[in-house]
Design an enzyme around this catalytic site. Structure first.
Site, short mmCIF file in Angstrom:
data_model
loop_
_atom_site.label_atom_id
_atom_site.label_comp_id
_atom_site.label_asym_id
_atom_site.label_seq_id
_atom_site.Cartn_x
_atom_site.Cartn_y
_atom_site.Cartn_z
CB CYS A 100 34.04 31.38 44.29
SG CYS A 100 34.67 30.99 45.94
CG HIS A 157 33.58 26.84 43.14
ND1 HIS A 157 34.41 27.52 42.28
CD2 HIS A 157 33.98 27.17 44.39
CE1 HIS A 157 35.28 28.23 42.97
NE2 HIS A 157 35.04 28.04 44.25
CD GLU A 175 32.98 26.35 39.23
OE1 GLU A 175 31.85 26.75 39.57
OE2 GLU A 175 34.04 26.81 39.69
N1 GLN Z 1 39.56 34.18 47.45
C1 GLN Z 1 38.20 34.00 47.82
C2 GLN Z 1 38.07 33.29 49.15
O1 GLN Z 1 38.97 32.65 49.62
C3 GLN Z 1 37.42 33.26 46.74
C4 GLN Z 1 37.92 31.88 46.47
C5 GLN Z 1 37.44 31.33 45.16
O2 GLN Z 1 37.07 32.05 44.25
N2 GLN Z 1 37.51 30.03 45.03
O3 GLN Z 1 37.04 33.34 49.78
#
Ligand code: GLN
Length: 534
Positions: free
Chosen positions: A382, A508, A510
């Site tokens: 992410c 993600h 995970e």
């Molecule tokens: N801050 C980033 C976004 O909003 C990544 C979010 C995250 O790592 N869950 O896109």
């Protein structure tokens, strides 16, 4: 069979592992062939934990249907492979919201709306909503907080009523703490007695007591607890500190917890439990001798729970690769060009963590450049993937002030930008791009090989995305977009094919890695980390 409801409450102190006990019981019942689901009630007023920072509440877990959920749902899924949804996690906030909406609609016209019966009825309705689908033999409901909290009172009152209404079809499991006083060299059961009294004062007689302890509790002491608390001696079970949470199901089974639940609810046994696959995992965990060292670069290094699902995914993958995981937390705020070599040189692989905001971001770029220069397997998740893109833009494409508009709204090279659909969003709660979306992977890419298929579905939680305007320049310079959303074209996965394992995912992975089904991308990452080990 009629649905049985099991309520898990906690007393004395928090953090005793109600989530692990609930998950373990679910695992044991599933292993016997029953249909089980598990839900969590959180007694706080936030609608969901999505707006809480990790210092408050650890990791925010995300369900397939895009609910930002308590991290215990992560345990539920990792132990059981059940796909939870928003129906599996309720908060005081959601209960109140629903009652207030009904009041405004006029559903209670003429009546004074009160905690009892209106809030408690709403809680009861929520508890039973999963059971009423007819899909489950057992619904396990974990009540957050500890007995005696003002916040939990309406939930416990609802449990009291449900126990009364459901009779044998409801069961109360109470988890308490038996401290060991070093100076006196004694285990003490008094806090447990008090906690049970508190529960009884609310009108709930526990059926099973689980005592969390550091030391073996002698049978005579368990009998004493049984006597004081109106519980059968065999229903006083201990939960000794375990070397791994994944041993807890076995420990509970050895003391007969699952049998007891069947007996007390009058449930017919439908066969012997099958623990083969689970035990094989435990065996691997026990017998691995070599280690794999993974550095996790993030800003919440002092918080065990902030990256819970990533830790567990790495551990599961390492175990299946017959390795012990040595996870090293690397504080991104403290990482600089002058200390990066010393901090990262022992790593077999590096994970760049997800996150929000500016704090600690520069350290992630430092780590990424070092990883590229040293060709160390690197996994960006992410925000970690977004950082991969930014670092590449700065140091390979030569776009010095490249950034995400999250960190610098005025950057001249917004290689990561706010998603179009987010531009009109002003509310912070539940408005990110959340939940499972499909991703189409490029044939021959690392992720395509890892998953063994080209279309995968993974979960998301973000507002920003790869800026497609830069795609060609990146690809010419060696950073490829190897996974995109088949409907919108949103870039989901990037890879630098010239490096051994350098992959970033907007999603993600995970959130979809369980003990029995470790996530393929984590498996592939750990394999690379091992094979690269000199
Ligand atoms: N801050 C980033 C976004 O909003 C990544 C979010 C995250 O790592 N869950 O896109």
């Amino acid at each position: 069979m009629e649905t049985k409801y099991i309520f898990v409450t906690g007393g004395v102190v928090s953090s005793l592992g109600k989530g692990i006990i609930s998950s373990s019981l679910a695992r044991l019942l599933l292993s016997r062939g029953y249909r089980v689901t598990i839900q969590k009630f959180d007694p706080y007023i936030n609608i969901d934990p999505g707006t809480l920072n990790p210092y408050e509440h650890g990791e925010c877990y995300v369900t397939v249907d895009g609910h930002e959920a308590d991290l215990d749902l992560g345990h539920y899924e990792r132990f059981t492979d059940i796909k939870t949804t928003r129906a599996n996690n309720m908060t005081t906030g959601r209960i109140f919201q629903s009652v207030i909406d009904k009041e405004r609609r006029g559903d209670y016209l003429g009546k004074t709306v009160q905690i009892i019966p209106h809030i408690t009825d709403e809680i009861k309705r929520s508890v039973k909503s999963l059971g009423n689908t007819g899909k489950y033999d057992f619904v396990i409901t974990e009540i957050g907080g500890t007995v005696g909290d003002i916040e939990s009172t309406p939930f416990l009152e609802a449990v009291r009523q449900l126990k009364w209404e459901l009779g044998k079809n409801a069961l109360s499991v109470h988890l308490t703490y038996v401290p060991y006083l070093k100076a006196a060299k004694e285990l003490k059961t008094k806090p447990t007695q008090h906690s049970v009294k508190e529960l009884q004062a609310i009108g709930i007689q526990p059926d099973i007591l689980i005592l969390r302890t550091e030391k073996d509790i002698p049978p005579a002491m368990r009998r004493k607890v049984a006597q004081f608390c109106n519980v059968a001696p065999e229903a006083v079970i201990q939960s000794l500190d375990a070397p791994t949470i994944y041993k807890v199901p076995q420990m509970m089974h050895e003391q007969g917890l699952d049998n007891l639940v069947l007996q007390l609810t009058g449930t017919e046994s439908i066969g012997e439990p099958d623990h083969a696959a689970w035990n094989e995992f435990l065996h691997k965990l026990d017998t691995a001798t070599e280690t794999v060292t993974i550095g996790l670069v993030g800003k919440y290094v002092e918080l065990q729970d902030a990256y819970k699902s990533i830790n567990e995914s790495l551990m599961q993958a390492a175990t299946y690769c017959n390795r012990k995981l040595n996870l090293v937390y690397i504080h991104s705020e403290k990482l600089t060009n002058s200390n990066v070599d010393e901090k990262l040189k022992g790593m077999d692989g590096v994970v760049i963590a997800p996150g929000f905001g500016q704090r600690g971001i520069e350290g992630k770029f430092v780590a990424l450049k070092w990883c590229r220069d040293h060709d160390v397997p690197t996994f960006g998740i992410c925000l970690g993937m977004q950082c991969m893109v930014i670092e590449y833009a700065r140091n390979v494409l030569g776009l010095e002030d490249a950034n995400s508009t999250e960190m610098d709204p005025n950057t001249s090279h917004n290689v990561i930008d706010l998603m179009e659909e987010q531009k009109s969003v002003s509310n912070m709660g539940g408005t990110m791009r959340l939940g499972a979306y499909e991703c189409k992977l490029k044939k021959g890419s690392i992720p395509a090989k890892a998953y063994g298929k080209e279309i995968v579905s993974e979960r998301h939680r973000h507002r920003f995305e790869f800026n497609d305007d830069y795609r060609e320049r990146f690809e010419e310079a060696g950073l490829e977009c190897v996974g995109v959303n088949p409907e919108t074209g949103l870039v989901e996965v990037v890879q630098v094919p010239a490096l051994r394992w350098f992959v970033g995912t907007q999603y993600h992975p995970e959130y979809q890695s369980t003990v029995l089904n470790p996530n393929p991308l984590f498996m592939s990452f750990i394999r690379a980390a091992i094979s690269d080990k000199k």
